[in-house]
Design an enzyme around this catalytic site. Structure first.
Site, PDB file in Angstrom:
ATOM      1  N   HIS A  55       0.833  -0.961  -0.102  1.00 13.97           N
ATOM      2  CA  HIS A  55       0.044  -0.070   0.046  1.00 13.97           C
ATOM      3  C   HIS A  55       0.809   1.139   0.241  1.00 13.97           C
ATOM      4  O   HIS A  55       1.941   1.128   0.599  1.00 13.97           O
ATOM      5  CB  HIS A  55      -0.889   0.152   1.148  1.00 13.97           C
TER       6      HIS A  55
ATOM      7  N   ASP B 248       2.053   1.917   3.460  1.00 14.51           N
ATOM      8  CA  ASP B 248       3.131   0.945   4.116  1.00 14.51           C
ATOM      9  C   ASP B 248       4.671   1.580   3.919  1.00 14.51           C
ATOM     10  O   ASP B 248       5.187   1.047   4.599  1.00 14.51           O
ATOM     11  CB  ASP B 248       2.951  -0.496   3.449  1.00 14.51           C
TER      12      ASP B 248
ATOM     13  N   GLU C  47      -8.854 -13.867  -1.310  1.00 10.76           N
ATOM     14  CA  GLU C  47      -7.922 -14.008  -0.225  1.00 10.76           C
ATOM     15  C   GLU C  47      -8.875 -15.103   0.616  1.00 10.76           C
ATOM     16  O   GLU C  47      -9.915 -15.138   0.930  1.00 10.76           O
ATOM     17  CB  GLU C  47      -7.938 -12.852   0.560  1.00 10.76           C
TER      18      GLU C  47
ATOM     19  N   ASP D  36      -5.443 -13.683   9.432  1.00 12.67           N
ATOM     20  CA  ASP D  36      -4.507 -13.547   8.537  1.00 12.67           C
ATOM     21  C   ASP D  36      -3.143 -14.501   8.849  1.00 12.67           C
ATOM     22  O   ASP D  36      -1.969 -14.171   8.850  1.00 12.67           O
ATOM     23  CB  ASP D  36      -3.895 -12.126   8.253  1.00 12.67           C
TER      24      ASP D  36
END
Ligand code: XUL
Ligand code: CO
Length: 436
Positions: free
Chosen positions: A101, A104, A268, A309
């Site tokens: 991103h 980030d 995902e 995650d």
């Protein structure tokens, strides 16, 4: 800069007998399986936000991650140091791609102009690191969910100024992705949904989201960015309901708004299970529509109801995923991006290696198993035979669209009760277990 991971060598392939936790047991980058090198099947990517930026905080406690190369500041210099730590990590791990991103890699500034220039400065460093190591950008994206201005959405915010701000951020993120040779660009709308329907006009919000994406397509063409756009479905978290809730909802949205030809899906695993689906289901739905673009490879805890995650280690999961990928010809621009974080208890830098090695080995095993299942052929044959009444006669006419209700009624009247075959679920499950 001194090494970020000084005591860790390049991770070797040592084979299934190895007891070395810092070696691959199954992932052998150049081994050819099903006509392609493993590394070409997987196109593994490191997720910058997790590997480099996740402090491992949770709702009950502060971060625990030890990252000696990071001084904890929001300076551009610190951001540049992280770039080299990330590329050293990818190099030692033998992963060719990364995803990021905008926020980030570079700190948000006090103004949008300052944020743009921070991003440009770090992008220069990323480009240098890419050139020095040969590593590539799988996809870029913009963080439209962390800053307080986006607390009620970005493209679906009720405030037009916020919409414009988000557009400016995405414009810049696409341009930087293009400059870095990114192979795709992802839209994940964490706050493109609602917290409550008491204050929400769904029709207006969804129309705004479509308008936003049309402008993104227009801009991509203007600057000559050739990579695909991906939409990443997720049902909720942080929003109560997210408009891109699953693959089917995304497909409906894209078709309704004339965006289908410009988008593929980035699926995902943990988002699939939060939506009440398996990843296998999501991949089959996307593949059937020809939009299986890329994958955020992770997994969720079966008992915790949020997006944990975790790194994928379940061989059944990776086998099913590889079965779909092998059948559909595999990734073109996409890949397997480890959108996964080590546990809060796994706070040392070496844990990042264990996590990624485990994920890569799990996919390597999944690939080998899926390939063996396909070469054996019994599974494929069973599935096609199950539909064989559509291969000729009245079934072939149904598929060709050359019959009608009158003819079907005449057929049913003339032919009595249909003779149907068993679905053989248990037999097939046993068959798959011969290979796992
Ligand atoms: C959040 C998530 C994101 C996207 C990119 O659940 O998956 O990190 O992958 O914005
Ligand atoms: Co993701």
């Amino acid at each position: 800069m001194s090494e970020a991971f000084p005591n860790i060598p390049k991770i070797p392939f040592e084979g299934p007998q190895s007891k070395n936790p810092l070696a691959f047991k199954h992932y052998d980058a150049n081994q050819v399986v099903a006509g392609k090198k493993m590394k070409e099947h997987f196109r593994f990517a490191v997720a910058y936000w997790h590997a480099m930026r996740n402090s491992l905080a949770d709702p009950f406690g502060v971060g625990t991650a030890q990252r000696p190369w990071d001084d904890g500041s929001d300076s551009v210099d610190n951001a540049k140091r992280r770039v080299w730590a990330c590329f050293e990590f990818m190099d030692k791990l033998g992963v060719d791609y990364y995803c990021f991103h905008d926020r980030d890699v570079a700190p948000e500034g006090k103004t949008l102009a300052e944020s743009h220039s921070n991003l440009d400065a770090v992008a220069d460093e990323l480009l240098k690191a890419q050139q020095a190591t040969g590593k590539k950008l799988l996809w870029g994206t913009a963080c439209l969910f962390a800053h307080p201005r986006y607390n009620q959405g970005a493209a679906t915010s009720p405030n037009a100024h916020v919409f414009a701000y988000a557009a400016a951020q995405v414009k810049k993120a696409i341009e930087v992705t293009h400059r870095l040779g990114g192979e795709g660009y992802t839209f994940w709308g964490g706050r493109e949904g609602y917290a409550t329907l008491w204050n929400t006009d769904i029709k207006r919000e969804v129309d705004h989201l479509a308008a936003f994406l049309h402008m993104a397509v227009e801009h991509k063409k203007k600057i000559g960015f050739k990579g695909p756009f991906y939409i990443e479905p997720k049902p909720r978290e942080p929003s109560t309901h997210q408009y891109d809730s699953d693959a089917a909802a995304c497909l409906n949205f894209l078709r309704e708004h004339g965006l289908m030809e410009h988008f593929k899906l980035n699926l995902e695993t943990n988002h699939a299970t939060l939506a009440g689906h398996s990843m296998w289901h999501e991949m089959e739905v996307a593949a059937a529509a020809g939009v299986l673009g890329s994958v955020d490879a992770n997994t969720g805890d079966e008992l915790i109801g949020w997006d944990t995650d975790q790194f994928p280690t379940d061989i059944y999961l990776t086998t099913k995923m590889m079965l779909v990928l092998l059948r559909t010809g595999g990734f073109t621009t996409g890949g397997l991006n480890f959108d996964a974080k080590v546990r809060r208890e796994s706070f040392e830098p070496v844990d990042l290696f264990h996590a990624h090695i485990g994920g890569m080995d799990a996919f390597a095993r999944g690939l080998k198993i899926a390939d063996a299942i396909r070469r054996d052929g019994r599974w494929d044959q069973f599935r096609s035979a199950r539909y064989s009444t559509f291969d000729s006669g009245i079934g072939a006419k149904i598929e060709a669209g050359t019959t009608n209700f009158e003819e079907l009624e005449a057929f049913a009247l003339a032919n009595g009760e249909p003779v149907i075959a068993s679905g053989r679920q248990e037999m097939l499950e046993n068959l798959i277990n011969e290979f796992v």
